[in-house]
Design a protein around this motif. Sequence first.
Motif, PDB file in Angstrom:
ATOM      1  N   MET A   1       0.874  -1.386  -0.058  1.00 61.50           N
ATOM      2  CA  MET A   1       0.021  -0.245  -0.081  1.00 61.50           C
ATOM      3  C   MET A   1       0.978   1.242   0.001  1.00 61.50           C
ATOM      4  N   ASN A   2       0.200   2.308  -0.692  1.00 65.40           N
ATOM      5  CA  ASN A   2       0.985   3.552  -0.464  1.00 65.40           C
ATOM      6  C   ASN A   2       1.086   4.152   0.867  1.00 65.40           C
ATOM      7  N   ILE A   3       1.656   5.520   0.842  1.00 63.76           N
ATOM      8  CA  ILE A   3       1.803   6.075   2.191  1.00 63.76           C
ATOM      9  C   ILE A   3       0.295   6.743   2.532  1.00 63.76           C
ATOM     10  N   GLY A   4      -0.612   7.132   1.518  1.00 66.60           N
ATOM     11  CA  GLY A   4      -1.820   7.596   2.062  1.00 66.60           C
ATOM     12  C   GLY A   4      -2.585   6.469   2.810  1.00 66.60           C
ATOM     13  N   GLN A   5      -2.599   5.289   1.953  1.00 64.22           N
ATOM     14  CA  GLN A   5      -3.225   4.087   2.695  1.00 64.22           C
ATOM     15  C   GLN A   5      -2.949   3.726   4.005  1.00 64.22           C
ATOM     16  N   ALA A   6      -1.410   3.785   3.911  1.00 66.94           N
ATOM     17  CA  ALA A   6      -0.696   3.254   5.484  1.00 66.94           C
ATOM     18  C   ALA A   6      -1.138   4.313   6.338  1.00 66.94           C
ATOM     19  N   SER A   7      -1.259   5.846   5.958  1.00 65.60           N
ATOM     20  CA  SER A   7      -1.762   6.836   7.187  1.00 65.60           C
ATOM     21  C   SER A   7      -3.209   6.296   7.404  1.00 65.60           C
ATOM     22  N   ARG A   8      -4.148   6.227   6.711  1.00 66.65           N
ATOM     23  CA  ARG A   8      -5.553   5.725   6.928  1.00 66.65           C
ATOM     24  C   ARG A   8      -5.602   4.391   7.779  1.00 66.65           C
ATOM     25  N   ALA A   9      -4.655   3.520   7.522  1.00 69.19           N
ATOM     26  CA  ALA A   9      -4.762   2.125   8.179  1.00 69.19           C
ATOM     27  C   ALA A   9      -4.134   2.339   9.525  1.00 69.19           C
ATOM     28  N   SER A  10      -3.288   3.166   9.477  1.00 69.97           N
ATOM     29  CA  SER A  10      -2.486   3.175  10.951  1.00 69.97           C
ATOM     30  C   SER A  10      -2.794   4.198  12.023  1.00 69.97           C
ATOM     31  N   GLY A  11      -3.566   5.321  11.201  1.00 68.19           N
ATOM     32  CA  GLY A  11      -3.795   6.734  12.084  1.00 68.19           C
ATOM     33  C   GLY A  11      -2.866   7.417  12.264  1.00 68.19           C
ATOM     34  N   VAL A  12      -1.640   7.295  11.423  1.00 63.79           N
ATOM     35  CA  VAL A  12      -0.686   8.402  11.679  1.00 63.79           C
ATOM     36  C   VAL A  12      -0.470   9.155  10.213  1.00 63.79           C
ATOM     37  N   THR A  13      -0.394  10.499  10.480  1.00 63.89           N
ATOM     38  CA  THR A  13      -0.385  11.152   9.049  1.00 63.89           C
ATOM     39  C   THR A  13       0.724  10.787   8.087  1.00 63.89           C
ATOM     40  N   ALA A  14       0.779  11.187   7.197  1.00 65.51           N
ATOM     41  CA  ALA A  14       1.871  10.830   6.138  1.00 65.51           C
ATOM     42  C   ALA A  14       2.973  11.606   6.442  1.00 65.51           C
ATOM     43  N   LYS A  15       2.895  12.775   7.060  1.00 65.66           N
ATOM     44  CA  LYS A  15       3.911  13.730   7.118  1.00 65.66           C
ATOM     45  C   LYS A  15       4.851  13.007   8.419  1.00 65.66           C
ATOM     46  N   MET A  16       3.945  12.428   9.473  1.00 68.70           N
ATOM     47  CA  MET A  16       4.824  11.883  10.545  1.00 68.70           C
ATOM     48  C   MET A  16       5.434  10.622  10.241  1.00 68.70           C
ATOM     49  N   ILE A  17       4.599   9.716   9.218  1.00 69.67           N
ATOM     50  CA  ILE A  17       5.361   8.614   8.582  1.00 69.67           C
ATOM     51  C   ILE A  17       6.629   8.857   7.977  1.00 69.67           C
ATOM     52  N   ARG A  18       6.609   9.947   7.157  1.00 72.96           N
ATOM     53  CA  ARG A  18       7.814  10.377   6.498  1.00 72.96           C
ATOM     54  C   ARG A  18       8.808  10.857   7.684  1.00 72.96           C
ATOM     55  N   TYR A  19       8.301  11.525   8.569  1.00 72.41           N
ATOM     56  CA  TYR A  19       9.543  11.800   9.518  1.00 72.41           C
ATOM     57  C   TYR A  19       9.950  10.697  10.629  1.00 72.41           C
ATOM     58  N   TYR A  20       8.976   9.714  10.801  1.00 71.87           N
ATOM     59  CA  TYR A  20       9.798   8.523  11.237  1.00 71.87           C
ATOM     60  C   TYR A  20      10.528   7.971  10.541  1.00 71.87           C
ATOM     61  N   ASP A  21      10.362   7.680   9.268  1.00 73.91           N
ATOM     62  CA  ASP A  21      11.095   7.052   8.338  1.00 73.91           C
ATOM     63  C   ASP A  21      12.436   7.957   8.376  1.00 73.91           C
ATOM     64  N   GLU A  22      12.564   9.079   8.253  1.00 78.46           N
ATOM     65  CA  GLU A  22      13.652  10.023   8.164  1.00 78.46           C
ATOM     66  C   GLU A  22      14.462   9.914   9.195  1.00 78.46           C
ATOM     67  N   ILE A  23      14.148   9.744  10.615  1.00 82.79           N
ATOM     68  CA  ILE A  23      14.758   9.756  11.801  1.00 82.79           C
ATOM     69  C   ILE A  23      15.363   8.161  12.104  1.00 82.79           C
ATOM     70  N   GLY A  24      14.736   7.339  11.303  1.00 93.80           N
ATOM     71  CA  GLY A  24      15.134   5.834  11.548  1.00 93.80           C
ATOM     72  C   GLY A  24      14.237   5.103  12.674  1.00 93.80           C
ATOM     73  N   LEU A  25      13.257   5.943  12.911  1.00 96.28           N
ATOM     74  CA  LEU A  25      12.308   5.239  13.856  1.00 96.28           C
ATOM     75  C   LEU A  25      11.623   3.920  13.184  1.00 96.28           C
ATOM     76  N   VAL A  26      10.913   4.139  12.089  1.00 95.42           N
ATOM     77  CA  VAL A  26      10.608   2.973  11.487  1.00 95.42           C
ATOM     78  C   VAL A  26      11.522   2.492  10.455  1.00 95.42           C
ATOM     79  N   ARG A  27      11.715   1.265  10.211  1.00 90.34           N
ATOM     80  CA  ARG A  27      12.491   0.517   9.375  1.00 90.34           C
ATOM     81  C   ARG A  27      12.156   1.095   7.797  1.00 90.34           C
ATOM     82  N   PRO A  28      13.186   1.117   6.913  1.00 93.38           N
ATOM     83  CA  PRO A  28      12.841   1.740   5.880  1.00 93.38           C
ATOM     84  C   PRO A  28      11.898   0.753   4.984  1.00 93.38           C
ATOM     85  N   SER A  29      11.053   1.371   4.412  1.00 94.12           N
ATOM     86  CA  SER A  29       9.739   0.499   3.843  1.00 94.12           C
ATOM     87  C   SER A  29      10.500   0.316   2.285  1.00 94.12           C
TER      88      SER A  29
END
Length: 142
Positions: A1-29
């Motif tokens: 799924m893309n970031i918009g779908q992941a955002s809706r499914a997780s309840g985390v905004t796309a902006k925060m998903i990108r931030y978590y990815d940038e700081i290494g909190l989530v493993r690179p997708s």
Amino acid sequence: MNIGQASRASGVTAKMIRYYDEIGLVRPSARTESNYREYGERELNELRFIRRARGLGFSMEEITRLLSLWRDRDRPSREVKAIADKHIADLEARIAEMQAMVGTLRHLSHCCAGDDRPDCPILADLTGGTAPSEPRPRTRRG
């Protein structure tokens, strides 16, 4: 799924998903050929974990550690409990501080006449003055 779908499914905004990815909190997708991020169940679970931990007031540092422990199936639960217990103590200290603030403000508000006169114990306290010990009588100006 893309970031918009992941955002809706997780309840985390796309902006925060990108931030978590940038700081290494989530493993690179995974990425598509056109370099778009792709998200699967693993990433969704991590995003939900982060959202819930943030909702409980854990700091980013604590979330990083908890997420690392969650990913490690051989972890001792005592490490998780230690983080939670420290967070509980921190929350209780903040609650006590806030209750003291409420008490102070309640006292100052009680001491303020709340009328047309300019003198105000609330403002006096904020500027470093001291609050009166007893409320002043509320009189009407005539």
